[in-house]
Every structure is written in C-alpha cells, then in structure tokens.
Design a protein around this motif. Structure first.
Motif, PDB file in Angstrom:
ATOM      1  N   VAL A  94      -0.296   2.230   1.404  1.00  0.00           N
ATOM      2  CA  VAL A  94      -1.205   0.867   1.565  1.00  0.00           C
ATOM      3  C   VAL A  94      -1.419   1.147   3.169  1.00  0.00           C
ATOM      4  O   VAL A  94      -2.847   0.333   3.866  1.00  0.00           O
ATOM      5  CB  VAL A  94      -0.260  -0.404   1.689  1.00  0.00           C
ATOM      6  CG1 VAL A  94       0.072  -1.522   0.048  1.00  0.00           C
ATOM      7  CG2 VAL A  94       1.087  -0.604   2.981  1.00  0.00           C
ATOM      8  N   SER A  95      -1.116   1.455   4.122  1.00  0.00           N
ATOM      9  CA  SER A  95      -1.456   2.606   5.713  1.00  0.00           C
ATOM     10  C   SER A  95      -2.771   3.192   4.900  1.00  0.00           C
ATOM     11  O   SER A  95      -2.971   3.464   6.793  1.00  0.00           O
ATOM     12  CB  SER A  95      -0.293   2.393   6.607  1.00  0.00           C
ATOM     13  OG  SER A  95       0.253   3.791   6.117  1.00  0.00           O
ATOM     14  N   TRP A  96      -2.944   3.916   4.489  1.00  0.00           N
ATOM     15  CA  TRP A  96      -3.739   4.828   4.251  1.00  0.00           C
ATOM     16  C   TRP A  96      -3.692   6.031   5.259  1.00  0.00           C
ATOM     17  O   TRP A  96      -4.271   5.853   5.375  1.00  0.00           O
ATOM     18  CB  TRP A  96      -5.702   4.068   3.996  1.00  0.00           C
ATOM     19  CG  TRP A  96      -5.936   2.832   3.049  1.00  0.00           C
ATOM     20  CD1 TRP A  96      -5.057   2.293   2.653  1.00  0.00           C
ATOM     21  CD2 TRP A  96      -6.894   2.623   2.969  1.00  0.00           C
ATOM     22  NE1 TRP A  96      -5.646   1.430   1.631  1.00  0.00           N
ATOM     23  CE2 TRP A  96      -7.312   1.773   2.048  1.00  0.00           C
ATOM     24  CE3 TRP A  96      -8.458   2.592   3.308  1.00  0.00           C
ATOM     25  CZ2 TRP A  96      -7.588   1.021   1.551  1.00  0.00           C
ATOM     26  CZ3 TRP A  96      -9.721   1.583   3.760  1.00  0.00           C
ATOM     27  CH2 TRP A  96      -8.991   1.070   1.948  1.00  0.00           C
ATOM     28  N   MET A 103      -4.431   2.811  -1.381  1.00  0.00           N
ATOM     29  CA  MET A 103      -3.519   1.323  -2.268  1.00  0.00           C
ATOM     30  C   MET A 103      -4.546   0.093  -1.517  1.00  0.00           C
ATOM     31  O   MET A 103      -4.000   0.153  -0.728  1.00  0.00           O
ATOM     32  CB  MET A 103      -2.719   1.565  -2.785  1.00  0.00           C
ATOM     33  CG  MET A 103      -2.102   2.570  -3.955  1.00  0.00           C
ATOM     34  SD  MET A 103      -3.020   2.143  -5.656  1.00  0.00           S
ATOM     35  CE  MET A 103      -3.694   3.880  -5.365  1.00  0.00           C
ATOM     36  N   PRO A 104      -4.686  -1.095  -1.865  1.00  0.00           N
ATOM     37  CA  PRO A 104      -4.886  -1.363  -3.705  1.00  0.00           C
ATOM     38  C   PRO A 104      -6.217   0.022  -4.044  1.00  0.00           C
ATOM     39  O   PRO A 104      -7.339  -0.503  -3.102  1.00  0.00           O
ATOM     40  CB  PRO A 104      -4.871  -2.623  -3.735  1.00  0.00           C
ATOM     41  CG  PRO A 104      -5.488  -3.407  -2.579  1.00  0.00           C
ATOM     42  CD  PRO A 104      -4.721  -2.399  -1.579  1.00  0.00           C
ATOM     43  N   ASN A 108     -10.331  -3.611  -0.567  1.00  0.00           N
ATOM     44  CA  ASN A 108     -10.584  -3.118   0.936  1.00  0.00           C
ATOM     45  C   ASN A 108      -8.521  -3.338   1.147  1.00  0.00           C
ATOM     46  O   ASN A 108      -7.994  -2.975   0.205  1.00  0.00           O
ATOM     47  CB  ASN A 108     -10.363  -4.491   1.420  1.00  0.00           C
ATOM     48  CG  ASN A 108     -12.035  -4.638   1.576  1.00  0.00           C
ATOM     49  OD1 ASN A 108     -13.036  -3.827   1.303  1.00  0.00           O
ATOM     50  ND2 ASN A 108     -12.519  -6.051   1.266  1.00  0.00           N
ATOM     51  N   GLN A 109      -8.682  -2.630   1.971  1.00  0.00           N
ATOM     52  CA  GLN A 109      -7.128  -2.420   2.582  1.00  0.00           C
ATOM     53  C   GLN A 109      -6.292  -3.818   3.492  1.00  0.00           C
ATOM     54  O   GLN A 109      -7.999  -4.564   2.933  1.00  0.00           O
ATOM     55  CB  GLN A 109      -7.296  -1.443   4.633  1.00  0.00           C
ATOM     56  CG  GLN A 109      -6.064  -1.431   4.727  1.00  0.00           C
ATOM     57  CD  GLN A 109      -5.795  -0.674   5.777  1.00  0.00           C
ATOM     58  OE1 GLN A 109      -6.791  -0.566   6.595  1.00  0.00           O
ATOM     59  NE2 GLN A 109      -4.790   0.493   5.850  1.00  0.00           N
ATOM     60  N   LEU A 110      -5.231  -3.865   2.406  1.00  0.00           N
ATOM     61  CA  LEU A 110      -4.521  -5.656   3.061  1.00  0.00           C
ATOM     62  C   LEU A 110      -5.013  -5.854   4.388  1.00  0.00           C
ATOM     63  O   LEU A 110      -4.914  -5.141   5.671  1.00  0.00           O
ATOM     64  CB  LEU A 110      -3.526  -5.387   2.866  1.00  0.00           C
ATOM     65  CG  LEU A 110      -2.258  -4.644   1.080  1.00  0.00           C
ATOM     66  CD1 LEU A 110      -1.437  -4.619   1.116  1.00  0.00           C
ATOM     67  CD2 LEU A 110      -2.785  -5.913   0.562  1.00  0.00           C
TER      68      LEU A 110
END
Ligand code: HEC
Length: 129
Positions: A94-96, A103-104, A108-110
């Motif tokens: 999630v933090s790439w 993810m997702p 776009n990133q959360l």
C-alpha cells in the motif's frame, strides 16, 4: 538631502515596524499548515474492525476475497490481513515501497489518511480489535 523632519522619519519607521508585527498576529500553525496536517484524520482510534477492515472492503476485497483471493491473499478477514501484515507485504504494497507489488493494483494509491491509519495499526502490532 537631509530628511525635512527627522521626527516624522523616526515615527514612520516605528509605524512600519509595528505594522510588521501586527500583520503576523493572525497567523497560526493550524491555519498555515492545514494542508500538511489533515485535521480530520484520526490515527488514534484505529481498530481492525472499525478502521482497517472497512478500508480493505472498500479498496481490496474485490480482488482479495476469501472466495476468489488474488495471489492467495484474502483480505476480508483478520487472519488474511494479519498474515500479510506480519510479512511486511501489507505495508510494502500500500505504501508502494520495497519489492512489493503496488496496491490497489491498477488504481490510485490509498489516501495519506488511510495510509496513516494502516501504519498506526501496524505500529501497535496489528491487533484483532
Ligand atoms: C484489481 C485487483 C486488485 C486490487 C483492487 C488489489 N489487489 Fe492486491 N493483488 C492483486 C493481484 C493480481 C496480486 C498478485 C500479483 C501481484 O503481486 O501483482 C496482488 C498482490 C497483493 C499482495 C502481495 C504483494 C507482494 O508483492 O507480495 C498484497 C499484500 C496485496 N495484493 C494487497 C492488497 C491490498 C492491501 C489492496 C487494497 C489496498 C489490494 N491488494 C488491492 C490484485 C489486486
């Protein structure tokens, strides 16, 4: 050229200085930095059931359900989420960051707030609360 009235000169300087101070009076940290610190993001009252699972349901479960788990990862239950929390895959994805798939997937990133909430839950050792 000599200033016609030295007193007026001094008073002008004083007024300018006073104005300089007053102009900062209404500046406060919250107002100036509100774009940096999102006041509405609650990272204190973070729980698995109330915070993390809803994020998973909204952004992840369409691909990571128990019925059809991409990469064998189901994120609609505590066992599945805590498993990838333990390996570092949850945060990495999630933090790439790191060697994890972002993810997702394909989206776009959360939001920074959701990332902060996940980070807060991981920091307290991802309890099933
Ligand atoms: C559009 C479908 C899709 C969505 C949405 C999605 N994933 Fe994934 N995810 C996949 C697929 C496919 C894989 C396996 C292939 C890969 O790693 O890219 C995967 C892999 C993973 C992995 C393993 C990554 C690794 O490198 O070890 C994790 C962890 C993960 N997803 C978590 C999440 C989380 C958390 C969300 C929600 C924020 C999410 N996924 C949203 C499809 C998705």
């Amino acid at each position: 050229m000599r200033f016609p009235n030295f007193n007026i000169f001094i008073y002008s300087i004083l007024i300018l200085l006073a104005w300089g101070f007053v102009s900062c009076y209404n500046d406060n940290e919250e107002y100036l930095y509100q774009h940096l610190t999102d006041q509405t993001c609650d990272t204190v009252n973070v729980t698995f059931s109330g915070t993390i699972l809803p994020i998973m349901n909204q952004y992840c479960v369409k691909c990571h359900s128990t019925a059809s788990p991409s990469a064998g990862i189901s994120l609609d239950n505590y066992a599945g989420v805590s498993a990838v929390a333990a390996t570092g895959q949850l945060w990495g994805s999630v933090s790439w960051t790191g060697n994890f798939s972002a993810m997702p997937q394909g989206e776009n990133q959360l939001s920074p707030c959701n990332l902060s909430k996940i980070r807060a839950w991981l920091n307290k050792a991802y309890p099933n609360d």
